[in-house]
Write an enzyme that holds these catalytic residues in place. Sequence first.
Site, mmCIF file in Angstrom:
data_model
loop_
_atom_site.group_PDB
_atom_site.id
_atom_site.type_symbol
_atom_site.label_atom_id
_atom_site.label_comp_id
_atom_site.label_asym_id
_atom_site.label_seq_id
_atom_site.Cartn_x
_atom_site.Cartn_y
_atom_site.Cartn_z
ATOM 1 N N LYS A 72 43.813 40.054 33.008
ATOM 2 C CA LYS A 72 44.575 38.806 33.147
ATOM 3 C C LYS A 72 44.171 37.745 32.132
ATOM 4 O O LYS A 72 44.681 36.627 32.178
ATOM 5 C CB LYS A 72 44.397 38.263 34.569
ATOM 6 C CG LYS A 72 44.793 39.269 35.639
ATOM 7 C CD LYS A 72 44.440 38.793 37.030
ATOM 8 C CE LYS A 72 44.640 39.908 38.042
ATOM 9 N NZ LYS A 72 44.267 39.501 39.405
ATOM 10 N N THR A 105 49.793 39.148 40.137
ATOM 11 C CA THR A 105 48.386 39.294 39.779
ATOM 12 C C THR A 105 47.456 38.840 40.880
ATOM 13 O O THR A 105 46.255 38.770 40.712
ATOM 14 C CB THR A 105 48.076 38.498 38.499
ATOM 15 O OG1 THR A 105 48.407 37.139 38.701
ATOM 16 C CG2 THR A 105 48.832 39.063 37.330
ATOM 17 N N GLY A 106 47.950 38.482 41.999
ATOM 18 C CA GLY A 106 47.100 38.123 43.153
ATOM 19 C C GLY A 106 46.711 36.670 43.182
ATOM 20 O O GLY A 106 47.584 35.850 43.244
ATOM 21 N N THR A 107 45.512 36.259 43.054
ATOM 22 C CA THR A 107 44.548 36.580 42.043
ATOM 23 C C THR A 107 43.381 35.611 42.167
ATOM 24 O O THR A 107 43.494 34.639 42.900
ATOM 25 C CB THR A 107 45.180 36.450 40.635
ATOM 26 O OG1 THR A 107 44.358 36.970 39.640
ATOM 27 C CG2 THR A 107 45.435 34.994 40.276
ATOM 28 N N THR A 108 42.327 35.772 41.414
ATOM 29 C CA THR A 108 41.327 34.719 41.245
ATOM 30 C C THR A 108 41.112 34.514 39.752
ATOM 31 O O THR A 108 40.764 35.460 39.038
ATOM 32 C CB THR A 108 39.995 35.091 41.906
ATOM 33 O OG1 THR A 108 40.213 35.364 43.292
ATOM 34 C CG2 THR A 108 39.000 33.946 41.787
#
Length: 217
Positions: free
Chosen positions: A50, A15-18
């Site tokens: 998410k 999901t990478g993410t932030t």
Amino acid sequence: MERHLMDSQIKGVSTGTTILAVTFNGGVIIGSDSRASIGGSYVSSKTINKLIQVHDRIFCCIAGSLADAQAVTKAAKFQISFHSIQMESPPLVKAAASVLKELCYNNKEELQAGFITAGWDRKKGPQVYTVALGGMLLSQPFTIGGSGSTYIYGYADAKYKPDMSKEECLQFAKNALALAMGRDNVSGGVAHLVVITEEGVEHVVIPGDKLPKFHDE
């Protein structure tokens, strides 16, 4: 303030993410970007949500391996619902976070995912908990995580203030996500936000081109 950065060294679809969660006067806002990637370079999806609802007024957001995060949240939702039925009352936010903590700790050798749990209950009102890799549980008034959080610790520390209004908190969350998505190559897409209060839950989706703009963009 003590801060935590989710481990972004993941395998497979990530999901990478932030991700973030922030308390305000009367509620809490939980938010994330929507990009998923493979190996940090190939964007496999631009529209991943998410933010996962684990009970009526309790959400968690995920960082790391998408498969791991989905498996853990599915198990957590079942356990939290079962607990609520047994107790004949809505679960406490801390109880929900503790379920995630136990799942992460019991599977710490295999899991590559971290979580933020946020929500509102009648005992303690709005709350935010970080559930880190390995099962550490930390209560905070706000927290940020994922690869994009590297770029916004300074902004978050400088701009966060206790007892913000709902409108101030929404602007804080929008700005933080916009700044992270503008710098982090594995954060992007749209901004998903959920506002949780005693009155209920409000979902907000902001397209990437509608996010706040800053001078160097």
